[in-house]
Design a protein around this motif. Sequence first.
Motif, PDB file in Angstrom:
ATOM      1  N   ILE A 194       2.501 -17.191 -63.353  1.00  0.00           N
ATOM      2  CA  ILE A 194       2.137 -16.181 -62.368  1.00  0.00           C
ATOM      3  C   ILE A 194       0.941 -16.724 -61.590  1.00  0.00           C
ATOM      4  O   ILE A 194      -0.005 -17.246 -62.176  1.00  0.00           O
ATOM      5  CB  ILE A 194       1.737 -14.859 -63.047  1.00  0.00           C
ATOM      6  CG1 ILE A 194       2.875 -14.332 -63.918  1.00  0.00           C
ATOM      7  CG2 ILE A 194       1.309 -13.831 -62.023  1.00  0.00           C
ATOM      8  CD1 ILE A 194       2.427 -13.256 -64.899  1.00  0.00           C
ATOM      9  N   VAL A 231       2.690  -8.403 -67.245  1.00  0.00           N
ATOM     10  CA  VAL A 231       3.768  -9.072 -66.515  1.00  0.00           C
ATOM     11  C   VAL A 231       4.188 -10.348 -67.238  1.00  0.00           C
ATOM     12  O   VAL A 231       5.383 -10.669 -67.313  1.00  0.00           O
ATOM     13  CB  VAL A 231       3.329  -9.383 -65.078  1.00  0.00           C
ATOM     14  CG1 VAL A 231       4.438 -10.114 -64.313  1.00  0.00           C
ATOM     15  CG2 VAL A 231       2.961  -8.094 -64.347  1.00  0.00           C
ATOM     16  N   LEU A 255       3.071  -6.482 -60.420  1.00  0.00           N
ATOM     17  CA  LEU A 255       1.792  -7.045 -59.992  1.00  0.00           C
ATOM     18  C   LEU A 255       1.214  -6.272 -58.815  1.00  0.00           C
ATOM     19  O   LEU A 255       0.013  -5.949 -58.792  1.00  0.00           O
ATOM     20  CB  LEU A 255       1.974  -8.516 -59.605  1.00  0.00           C
ATOM     21  CG  LEU A 255       2.187  -9.492 -60.754  1.00  0.00           C
ATOM     22  CD1 LEU A 255       2.674 -10.834 -60.226  1.00  0.00           C
ATOM     23  CD2 LEU A 255       0.910  -9.687 -61.564  1.00  0.00           C
ATOM     24  N   VAL A 287       0.616 -13.576 -53.616  1.00  0.00           N
ATOM     25  CA  VAL A 287       1.228 -13.436 -54.938  1.00  0.00           C
ATOM     26  C   VAL A 287       2.508 -14.250 -55.072  1.00  0.00           C
ATOM     27  O   VAL A 287       3.416 -14.142 -54.244  1.00  0.00           O
ATOM     28  CB  VAL A 287       1.542 -11.947 -55.218  1.00  0.00           C
ATOM     29  CG1 VAL A 287       2.218 -11.784 -56.578  1.00  0.00           C
ATOM     30  CG2 VAL A 287       0.272 -11.107 -55.140  1.00  0.00           C
ATOM     31  N   MET A 302      -1.996  -8.511 -65.512  1.00  0.00           N
ATOM     32  CA  MET A 302      -1.231  -9.746 -65.460  1.00  0.00           C
ATOM     33  C   MET A 302      -0.612 -10.080 -66.820  1.00  0.00           C
ATOM     34  O   MET A 302       0.483 -10.610 -66.907  1.00  0.00           O
ATOM     35  CB  MET A 302      -2.111 -10.900 -64.976  1.00  0.00           C
ATOM     36  CG  MET A 302      -1.351 -12.198 -64.783  1.00  0.00           C
ATOM     37  SD  MET A 302      -2.317 -13.496 -63.996  1.00  0.00           S
ATOM     38  CE  MET A 302      -2.420 -12.875 -62.327  1.00  0.00           C
ATOM     39  N   VAL A 314      -1.841 -15.641 -58.532  1.00  0.00           N
ATOM     40  CA  VAL A 314      -2.400 -14.580 -57.689  1.00  0.00           C
ATOM     41  C   VAL A 314      -3.697 -15.074 -57.068  1.00  0.00           C
ATOM     42  O   VAL A 314      -4.627 -15.471 -57.777  1.00  0.00           O
ATOM     43  CB  VAL A 314      -2.664 -13.296 -58.498  1.00  0.00           C
ATOM     44  CG1 VAL A 314      -3.360 -12.257 -57.622  1.00  0.00           C
ATOM     45  CG2 VAL A 314      -1.372 -12.738 -59.064  1.00  0.00           C
ATOM     46  N   PRO A 366       5.058 -14.237 -58.119  1.00  0.00           N
ATOM     47  CA  PRO A 366       5.249 -13.573 -59.407  1.00  0.00           C
ATOM     48  C   PRO A 366       5.834 -14.474 -60.478  1.00  0.00           C
ATOM     49  O   PRO A 366       5.681 -14.196 -61.664  1.00  0.00           O
ATOM     50  CB  PRO A 366       6.223 -12.445 -59.069  1.00  0.00           C
ATOM     51  CG  PRO A 366       7.008 -12.980 -57.915  1.00  0.00           C
ATOM     52  CD  PRO A 366       6.019 -13.771 -57.101  1.00  0.00           C
ATOM     53  N   SER A 369       8.736  -8.554 -61.577  1.00  0.00           N
ATOM     54  CA  SER A 369       7.377  -9.026 -61.843  1.00  0.00           C
ATOM     55  C   SER A 369       6.477  -8.785 -60.643  1.00  0.00           C
ATOM     56  O   SER A 369       5.319  -8.355 -60.785  1.00  0.00           O
ATOM     57  CB  SER A 369       7.390 -10.507 -62.196  1.00  0.00           C
ATOM     58  OG  SER A 369       8.122 -10.745 -63.376  1.00  0.00           O
TER      59      SER A 369
END
Length: 251
Positions: free
Chosen positions: A89, A4, A40, A71, A1, A91, A73, A36
């Motif tokens: 971000i 990204v 991921l 997700v 992560m 997740v 991104p 992105s």
Amino acid sequence: MQEVAVFISNELGKVETIEVKAEQFNNLVSYVDKTSEQKLIAGLSEILPGSVFLAEEQTTEQAQGEWRWIVDPLDGTTNFLHQLPCFAISVGLEHNGEMVLGVVHEISRNESFYGWKNGGAYLNGKRIQVSQRKGLKEALISTGFPYHDFSRIEAYQKVSEYLMRNTRGIRRWGAAAVDLAYVACGRYDLFFEYHLQPWDVAAGGLLILEAGGQVSDFQGGKEKCWTGEEMLAGAPQVMAEIKGVFEEHFG
């Protein structure tokens, strides 16, 4: 992560207008979102082989499975494109339909919020909890303004007016995942918004639960909050006080 996050940071200010697509009115996406997401998905697939994905930009097949990553991104794409400092971000990981892991990385401040089922919630390694303020009069509220679904604007405005009159104020960052993470660490006391998506709320909702908070829809149920259709989340003492207001106007 982190890789990204660095990529997104390096692209700040570089996106040209012609590279931005409006998927629908006021819903912008750029190559940064899509790249992105691809990064991921590649990394998460290595962590948990055989897992499936529900991802905002749909750069991979959207599927149901025992283990599913949810997700976003780049939550706060409009902020990113306008170079405003609040984008993240997000997740989440779901096991047989139940959220078990959540990570929200706010890029501008390099703050990583994370938590897992029955394991607590953390910010950059330090355990966090929802606020202990005594009630609504001491509360700071976060929300997201409707931007393309105005079907419930009257109820939204009535609830907002009540909160303006009975709290320390309302803030709107434009990134729901960050709003929820801020509730989890006690910066905000309550968050509400409607017409979100699962990737907006999956990680942040899990963080709030693990930080001792509550999440529900506007009628106190659970199903619609995890789809993003309605999200009401906050510290228990504030949630208890505001519940009736949402039931009255949105019920």
